[in-house]
Design an enzyme around this catalytic site. Structure first.
Site, PDB file in Angstrom:
ATOM      1  N   SER A 253       0.844  -1.185   0.000  1.00  0.00           N
ATOM      2  CA  SER A 253       0.000   0.000   0.000  1.00  0.00           C
ATOM      3  C   SER A 253       0.888   1.247   0.000  1.00  0.00           C
ATOM      4  O   SER A 253       1.763   1.360  -0.852  1.00  0.00           O
ATOM      5  CB  SER A 253      -0.969  -0.035   1.190  1.00  0.00           C
ATOM      6  N   HIS A 381      -6.702  -6.752   1.092  1.00  0.00           N
ATOM      7  CA  HIS A 381      -5.605  -5.826   0.831  1.00  0.00           C
ATOM      8  C   HIS A 381      -4.391  -6.194   1.684  1.00  0.00           C
ATOM      9  O   HIS A 381      -4.500  -6.434   2.885  1.00  0.00           O
ATOM     10  CB  HIS A 381      -6.077  -4.406   1.159  1.00  0.00           C
TER      11      HIS A 381
END
Length: 933
Positions: A253, A381
């Site tokens: 991320s 994620h």
């Protein structure tokens, strides 16, 4: 044991010469198999050189001179992805590996100049120690010391061990056992020791060492910290058995971006694994701009990048580089990019295109197997799924463990239908197929949803921000997420006739406020219905629904509801890959207004502070205008709500936007001389009306504070607004200001403004000053101001005209009188009201109830009315041209018809007062003005 290193202040000249001419020597040599497979350089004259896997130096191109990089206004527009092999000065290109170090240094300079700020070089004073499984690195600069601590998980045995620097923890977001089972050391990087996730500029740990670098983004600071850990590894080599030839970095991320920047900017890192890095990471800004609700340049965090980077938020095609080149900085070392298309924000379609382009660099050098990408769905994620693990292990095995037989030719993705080559084939094949908007090759069809016979399950509603101010939405409660609704009342059908055998792109303008209100069912012709989901937007935006290869002829598109909060405005079917966004932003077929005006006067526009957050508005504004007026946020009531309280946030953001865009700003306004535009605190002292002395002191304080704060960006100040009485009043409007001080409040404001901004144009701003009765007052007022020593430079004529008013002769007489006084003219708020408002005030308001329901052009402006408006605009600009030596500026009031105040004042009606329509397209009046100029 503490180890230390103090570098000399400068490199010997002989060493600089060697670095500038030699191909950097590797620490790791390829195996014979690799060498025979991938040592040739295509496009160059080198005779089979070995391609290094890693380097000894942090930046091998340090000795090359920095390229000359233009300011924003001087940058050319480059719509495809820029050529990574082209020299920054435009002198040519080289694909030879012997030139890569120099070209790489140029790309690095561009990224630092326009994107992240300078990554500080290796400091001269570094010490390091390793004990209790902790690496401690202390860096001293400018008399300040910053200490980084990193936990090191060492395998059992003597080593030396390959190592991975994981952001946040030793393995980053990758499974710990991938490294532990392979006896790879793990080093955890605590980025907060360098800069916080959302930095407070100037107050971060790194700023103690480099107080001059308060402007840098986190992606310059964090990689600096990782490089200092590598310096520390070099210093504790005797105590910490790390094989520095086999270092990796990884994160996910925002930390995936961090890992990518770290690997790109430090050539001592052999392997970079950037996991789900999204916008600002692997994704290319240019490509992301053509997608839906993704992390575009304008939407990414300001803390991570330079504030100056956001001048490109509405003009990404002026950015000299893109993130395929950020990835290319890793070449010829190894890079693995991991994606997760379940998360729209990550812009993995853009990342895919960017990876395809970046891979060309590795392939050019014959080492294509050192770059791979894996974009895999169906997992949370930053949690590596089992079906993505093999590629991670392959890259680790090959580039950290040296297992040369491992296959690292990885290109997993779900984007088979995405056309990627046109983004970069101009520099891979020599001929670009990048789509251009010429009428012969592009077919575009647009449909209003409310006109497409929506079934009875749909409602037609009104919204001034929708095209035609109408949109459709399904009735409340009719959600159908699991199955396609079967009744015909749920359908909205569109008949499309195409003329080409081509791929068509179907887009829609929607307002989908949440993830529970962002989908439809859709089918084309006889295909099955498919769910189009994940369309969440911020207000009305264009999104891509689907693509289809169609033959010439008749086709049908059927849309059915899926979630009851999804609003639908328009549908667009086009052969242009970038759809409505691209069609709206492409303006090369007509000139910019500011270019047509030339040197006659400045051309400007007044806009709300909210407009600067809309990329399409920003693109239009930057293309056509030179100077910008904040519509409301700088007015006294907004910026100074209490005597000892200020509210600068909105105005600061507006001023920052102007600075970053290379524009000028109008300070509007310092004093608004009307009681209903003045806060109570300004007008009173306790229970009594304010005294003369206090009022003048407050005006002086307010003016001094505001002018000092924005003098660097404001070139024109509307010092006092609307102080003159209307035709039946006295010279001055009756207000707390005139009652208390007479004309002295105006003099005080102008004198204070001049004292704090000597070079700005100081303006008195008002309306109807050209009309008989008020013109005489205006001239007398200006004479009195000049006699009193007020440094008034210009009269700001607001210029809110009505269609058909016969004002040219009055304007000419007024301009002549102002010339005699040596007073410049500013047309400060230009528009033409096509729904005349004069009756609203006539006969004591007797027509107001009738007018509240009067909206004659709700369905469009008749051609005869538009023709009259066009003639009036041309007449005005002929006059402005004639008096151009006296006119300092002409500013329109609002950017396009949909934003005009005249849609709401003095009653709600559909107005068309400006040069751009509600879709930001130039109108006939625009073209007529351009032709006249």
């Amino acid at each position: 044991m503490i180890r230390s290193e103090r570098l000399p202040i400068s490199l010997p000249a002989i060493l600089i010469g060697i670095l500038a001419t030699a191909v950097p020597s590797p620490l790791m040599e390829p195996s014979s198999a690799q060498e025979s497979q991938s040592s040739k350089i295509s496009g160059g004259s080198d005779s089979s050189p070995t391609i290094p896997l890693v380097y000894k130096a942090e930046h091998t191109g340090e000795a090359y001179p920095a390229p000359v990089l233009p300011e924003f206004d001087e940058l050319p527009v480059v719509r495809p992805l820029p050529d990574p092999f082209a020299w920054s000065d435009g002198s040519g290109r080289s694909t030879a590996f012997k030139d890569w170090s120099r070209r790489r240094s140029e790309i690095k300079a561009e990224i630092e100049r326009y994107g992240i700020g300078e990554k500080p070089p290796k400091p001269s004073d570094i010490t390091a120690e390793f004990e209790n499984n902790t690496l401690r690195v202390s860096v001293t600069e400018n008399g300040e010391t910053l200490t980084l601590t990193a936990r090191v998980d060492l395998p059992e045995g003597k080593g030396p061990f390959p190592a991975v620097i994981g952001i946040g923890r030793g393995s980053g977001s990758l499974p710990h056992e991938i490294f532990s089972q392979r006896k790879i050391a793990m080093i955890a990087f605590n980025f907060n020791q360098v800069m916080a996730h959302q930095q407070n500029r100037g107050s971060e740990p790194i700023n103690r060492l480099y107080p001059q670098l308060t402007h840098i983004g986190a992606y310059a600071a964090w990689p600096w910290g990782i490089s200092r850990l590598i310096d520390g590894l070099e210093l504790v080599d005797d105590d910490l058995p790390i094989d520095r030839q086999r270092l990796a970095v990884t994160g996910c991320s925002f930390a995936g971006k961090m890992a990518l920047f770290a690997g790109a900017l430090d050539e001592r890192i052999a392997l970079t694994i950037a996991q789900e890095s999204g916008g600002g990471g692997a994704a290319a800004w240019r490509v992301s701009e053509t997608l839906g609700n993704v992390e575009t340049l304008g939407k990414t965090s300001h803390a991570w990048f330079l504030d100056d980077m956001f001048q490109f938020s509405g003009a990404v095609d002026k950015l000299p580089y893109d993130h395929h080149e950020l990835m290319a900085l890793v070449a010829p070392r190894a890079l693995l990019v991991l994606g997760n298309p379940d998360y729209e924000w990550l812009a993995d379609e853009s990342g895919y295109v960017s990876c395809r382009a970046a891979h060309e660099v590795w392939k050019n050098f014959g080492v294509g197997d050192r770059f791979g990408f894996s974009i895999v769905a169906d997992h949370p994620h930053c949690q590596l799924p089992d079906n993505q693990r093999p590629e991670v292990e392959a890259f680790v095995d090959k580039f950290l463990l040296g297992r040369t037989e491992v296959d690292t030719s990885v290109s997993k993705h779900p984007f088979e239908s995405v056309e990627h080559e046109f983004w970069y084939d101009g520099w891979t094949k020599g001929t670009s197929s990048f789509p251009t908007l010429d009428g012969a090759n592009v077919e575009t069809l647009t449909f209003e949803a409310e006109a497409m016979n929506p079934g009875s399950d749909w409602q037609i509603k009104e919204d001034t921000k929708a095209s035609g101010e109408k949109y459709v939405i399904i009735n409340d409660g009719l959600n159908s997420t699991e199955a396609v609704p079967q009744n015909e009342n749920s359908s909205l059908s569109i008949s499309v006739t195409t003329t080409k055998d081509a791929k068509y792109y179907v887009h829609a303008r929607v307002n989908c406020p949440t993830a529970d209100d962002d989908s439809f069912w859709l089918k084309i012709d006889d295909s099955d219905f498919a769910a189009v989901n994940g369309l969440t937007t911020n207000g009305w935006q264009w999104v891509k629904l689907t693509t289809a290869v169609l033959k010439p002829g008749s086709h049908s598109i059927v849309i059915k509801h899926r979630e009851d909060g999804a609003m639908l405005d328009q549908i667009l079917v086009t052969t242009y890959p970038f759809g409505a966004e691209g069609l709206e932003s492409t303006t090369s077929n007509f000139p910019a207004l500011k270019d047509a005006v030339g040197q006659r006067f400045k051309i400007g526009v007044g806009v709300s502070h909210q407009v600067i957050g809309n990329p399409k508005d920003v693109t239009l504004l930057r293309r056509h205008f030179q100077i910008v007026t904040p519509e409301n946020c700088m007015k006294p009531q907004g910026i100074h709500p209490e005597e000892h309280r200020w509210s600068f946030e909105q105005t600061d953001a507006f001023a920052d936007f102007v600075r970053q865009s290379g524009l000028e700003m109008v300070g509007h306004c310092l004093v608004w001389a009307k009681d209903d535009r003045t806060d109570t605190w300004m007008m009173t002292e306790g229970d009594q009306p304010v005294s003369r002395e206090t009022l003048l002191r407050r005006i002086e304080t307010h003016t001094e504070t505001v002018v000092k704060r924005y003098a660097d960006v404001v070139t024109h100040w509307d010092v006092v607004n609307e102080a003159i009485g209307d035709s039946n009043d006295g010279l001055l409007r009756d207000s707390i200001y005139s009652r208390t001080t007479g004309i002295d409040f105006v003099v005080t404001a102008f004198e204070t403004a001049r004292a704090n901004d000597p070079d700005a144009l100081l303006i008195y701003n008002d309306y109807n000053g050209h009309q008989p009765g008020k013109r005489e007052k205006l001239i007398e007022f200006l004479k009195q101001l000049k006699a009193a020593g007020a440094p008034v430079d210009a009269y700001g004529m607001q210029g809110h005209f009505e269609l058909g008013d016969k004002s040219l002769s009055q304007l000419r007489e007024t301009f002549d009188e102002l010339r005699k006084l040596d007073i410049k003219i500013v047309v400060s708020e230009l528009d033409i009201d096509v729904v005349k408002r004069g009756r609203w005030w006539s006969d004591d308001g007797k027509y107001r109830e009738e007018l509240r329901h009067y909206d004659p052009y709700e369905d469009g402006l008749p051609s005869n009315v538009e023709d009259e408006m066009v003639r009036q605009y041309v007449d005005l600009f002929e006059l402005f041209d004639e008096y151009s030596e006296s006119i300092a500026r002409v500013s329109f009031w609002n950017l396009h018809d949909g934003q005009s105040w005249l849609n709401y004042f003095p009653w709600k009606r559909t107005n068309y007062p400006l040069l751009f329509d509600r879709n930001r397209n130039p109108k006939a009046a625009f073209h007529a003005v351009i032709d006249r100029l």
